[in-house]
Design a protein around this motif. Structure first.
Motif, PDB file in Angstrom:
ATOM      1  N   ILE A  24       0.787  -1.229   0.000  1.00 18.55           N
ATOM      2  CA  ILE A  24       0.000   0.000   0.000  1.00 18.55           C
ATOM      3  C   ILE A  24       0.822   1.284   0.000  1.00 18.55           C
ATOM      4  CG2 ILE A  24      -1.945  -1.116   1.157  1.00 18.55           C
ATOM      5  CD1 ILE A  24      -1.126   0.423   3.726  1.00 18.55           C
ATOM      6  N   THR A  57      -1.077   2.111  -3.308  1.00 14.01           N
ATOM      7  CA  THR A  57      -2.253   2.954  -3.058  1.00 14.01           C
ATOM      8  C   THR A  57      -1.859   4.302  -2.457  1.00 14.01           C
ATOM      9  OG1 THR A  57      -2.696   2.075  -0.844  1.00 14.01           O
ATOM     10  CG2 THR A  57      -3.645   0.885  -2.691  1.00 14.01           C
ATOM     11  N   ASN A 395      -5.176  -3.507  -3.122  1.00  7.44           N
ATOM     12  CA  ASN A 395      -3.765  -3.153  -3.076  1.00  7.44           C
ATOM     13  C   ASN A 395      -2.941  -3.993  -4.049  1.00  7.44           C
ATOM     14  OD1 ASN A 395      -3.242  -5.687  -1.729  1.00  7.44           O
ATOM     15  ND2 ASN A 395      -3.916  -4.744   0.180  1.00  7.44           N
ATOM     16  N   TYR A 402      -1.991  -5.848  -9.617  1.00  7.26           N
ATOM     17  CA  TYR A 402      -3.221  -5.146  -9.247  1.00  7.26           C
ATOM     18  C   TYR A 402      -4.473  -5.823  -9.824  1.00  7.26           C
ATOM     19  CZ  TYR A 402      -0.012  -1.572  -7.656  1.00  7.26           C
ATOM     20  OH  TYR A 402       1.002  -0.910  -7.003  1.00  7.26           O
ATOM     21  N   VAL A 411     -10.254   0.779  -4.331  1.00 11.72           N
ATOM     22  CA  VAL A 411      -9.299   1.814  -4.720  1.00 11.72           C
ATOM     23  C   VAL A 411      -9.273   1.911  -6.239  1.00 11.72           C
ATOM     24  CG1 VAL A 411      -6.897   2.580  -4.675  1.00 11.72           C
ATOM     25  CG2 VAL A 411      -7.880   1.454  -2.659  1.00 11.72           C
ATOM     26  N   TYR A 413      -7.090   2.871  -8.983  1.00 17.59           N
ATOM     27  CA  TYR A 413      -5.641   3.060  -9.024  1.00 17.59           C
ATOM     28  C   TYR A 413      -5.214   4.243  -9.893  1.00 17.59           C
ATOM     29  CZ  TYR A 413      -5.533  -1.504  -6.773  1.00 17.59           C
ATOM     30  OH  TYR A 413      -5.713  -2.551  -5.886  1.00 17.59           O
ATOM     31  N   GLN A 416      -6.642   7.073  -7.174  1.00 25.78           N
ATOM     32  CA  GLN A 416      -6.435   6.734  -5.771  1.00 25.78           C
ATOM     33  C   GLN A 416      -7.665   7.034  -4.895  1.00 25.78           C
ATOM     34  OE1 GLN A 416      -4.119   4.899  -4.773  1.00 25.78           O
ATOM     35  NE2 GLN A 416      -2.548   5.062  -6.336  1.00 25.78           N
ATOM     36  N   ARG A 418     -10.746   6.314  -2.716  1.00 26.93           N
ATOM     37  CA  ARG A 418     -11.203   5.223  -1.869  1.00 26.93           C
ATOM     38  C   ARG A 418     -12.730   5.239  -1.795  1.00 26.93           C
ATOM     39  NH1 ARG A 418      -5.656   5.574  -1.995  1.00 26.93           N
ATOM     40  NH2 ARG A 418      -4.621   5.080  -0.002  1.00 26.93           N
TER      41      ARG A 418
END
Length: 435
Positions: A24, A57, A395, A402, A411, A413, A416, A418
């Motif tokens: 992470i 992350t 993660n 990934y 997440v 990517y 980023q 959440r």
């Protein structure tokens, strides 16, 4: 939502979420040294899509938001790991002050939010400079790891609620040195045998170093499975014996009986370090708790064509996650009862369990059934004190890159961002206003 309630697990049961540094943090700046996962992932063919953890992350920068998620989910504990190369870039020697400062911020941030810090010293990110010296194949790693443990105990120990030395020694040793699936990617029986012993010697050395610094509440985290034979045949029973010994008994026997299974020491005699028996007092140092990571079962079939260990693991007919891992909550119940009856009366913690899956309704059912398995084990006398969901966040899933998502928080990517999933909300609903 969950059918099980918090009360079903007992009034003092700890609920937490878990992560690991390389998966992470990102943040390969500010003096952080190279790790074996940096180089392993940079080698073509080792990781899906050649993914790496250079950004992951972005927890290195976004940790306040992530700790808010832990708190707002109702979790009272957070299991995280410290990156050895962030604190000691070469593995030994000079300490990186910016690394100390990062974990100061992170741990203080937990305490400010009322979250108990559960630290792990080693979650697979060995400094590359120590790999140059042989890594886990070199007996000297016990001393190197002891020095690192002493630093953590001295600098952070009074703020940590609990400290584990090593996460999943089977993965550190066998998966990474015999099967070659994880860094450093060896496929060599001598390398594996030495790593299998040295990882536990380093654990015991670290326990001594932590206690010398006044650290309290010390343990280790084992990944264990419910091992079973593929049939009732004598051949498959032998295959099961080898599989169970390699995955479970090597580590449980070493830690709690001060010896390794004779089945394996006989088979590995020419590869094990000379005089390893003299180290067993250190290997079996007293602990305060045991962490267990559980995901699935091992189903073993005899295979005479395989050198060293005459078995192959096969897939059963149980429902599976998107990684093909069988979903078997009864295995967790049986495993907890076995450990508590055959090995130790120490408090047990489920330090990881979870499911790689894009359908979060299946993940909710997974957690509900595995929490019920814990309650069933408690009813049979297993002293299980806590449960940590793997993982807080989607993660970097090691060799899967990934492509695999274990998080209870999604997440994106690219951005980023959440976004809590239904499984996060299920925990939140169960734990809300009960802290």
């Amino acid at each position: 939502m969950f059918e099980i309630t918090r009360e079903d697990l007992g009034p003092n049961f700890t609920f937490g979420a878990a992560t690991a540094a390389y998966q992470i943090e990102g943040g390969q700046i500010d003096g952080r040294g190279s790790s074996i996962w940096d180089t392993f992932s940079a080698t073509p063919g080792n990781v899906k899509r050649a993914d790496n953890g250079s950004v992951a992350t972005d927890h290195y920068n976004r940790w306040p938001e992530d700790l808010d998620l832990v708190r707002d989910g109702g979790f009272e504990a957070y299991r995280f790991s410290l990156a050895w190369p962030r604190l000691i870039p070469e593995g030994i020697g000079a300490i990186n002050p910016k690394g100390l400062a990062f974990y100061d911020r992170l741990i203080d941030g937990m305490l400010e939010r009322g979250i108990k810090p559960y630290a792990t010293l080693y979650h697979w990110d060995l400094p590359s400079a120590l790999m140059d010296k042989g890594g886990w194949m070199n007996r000297d790693i016990a001393g190197w790891f002891g020095e690192y443990a002493a630093l953590v105990g001295r600098h952070f120990g009074d703020r940590l609620h609990a400290t584990a030395t090593i996460n999943e020694p089977w993965c550190v040793a066998f998966l990474s040195h015999f099967l070659g699936i994880h860094a450093p990617g060896y496929r060599d029986v001598r390398a594996a045998a030495r790593a299998m012993h040295h990882v536990l010697l380093a654990h015991g050395t670290a326990i001594d170093a932590l206690r010398a610094e006044g650290a309290k509440n010390l343990g280790i985290v084992l990944n264990l499975e419910k091992a079973e034979p593929a049939s009732d045949s004598a051949e498959d029973q032998l295959a099961f014996d080898y599989g169970d010994a390699l995955f479970n008994r090597w580590y449980l026997d070493g830690l709690f009986k001060g010896r390794y299974p004779e089945l394996l020491t006989n088979r590995l005699a020419q590869y094990l370090p000379d005089g390893f028996e003299k180290d067993m007092e250190v290997v079996s140092r007293p602990l305060d708790w045991l962490g267990i990571n559980y995901y699935t079962r091992g189903l073993y079939k005899y295979d005479a064509t395989r050198p060293v260990f005459p078995y192959t693991g096969i897939k059963g007919d149980l429902p599976k996650s998107d990684l093909g891992w069988e979903i078997y909550p009864k295995g967790l119940e049986d495993l907890l009862v076995r450990v508590s009856r055959e090995y130790t009366k120490l408090p047990l913690y489920i330090t990881e369990t979870g499911m790689s899956e894009t359908d979060d309704t299946r993940r909710v059912k997974f957690y509900d059934s595995h929490l019920r398995a814990v309650a069933n084990a408690q009813a049979q006398g297993a002293d299980v004190r806590g449960f940590f969901a793997w993982s807080l966040l989607d993660n970097y899933e090691w060799a899967e890159g990934y492509t695999s998502r274990f998080g209870i928080v999604h997440v994106d990517y690219e951005t980023q961002k959440r976004t809590p999933k239904g499984s996060y909300r299920a925990f939140q609903g169960m734990l809300h206003n009960t802290r």
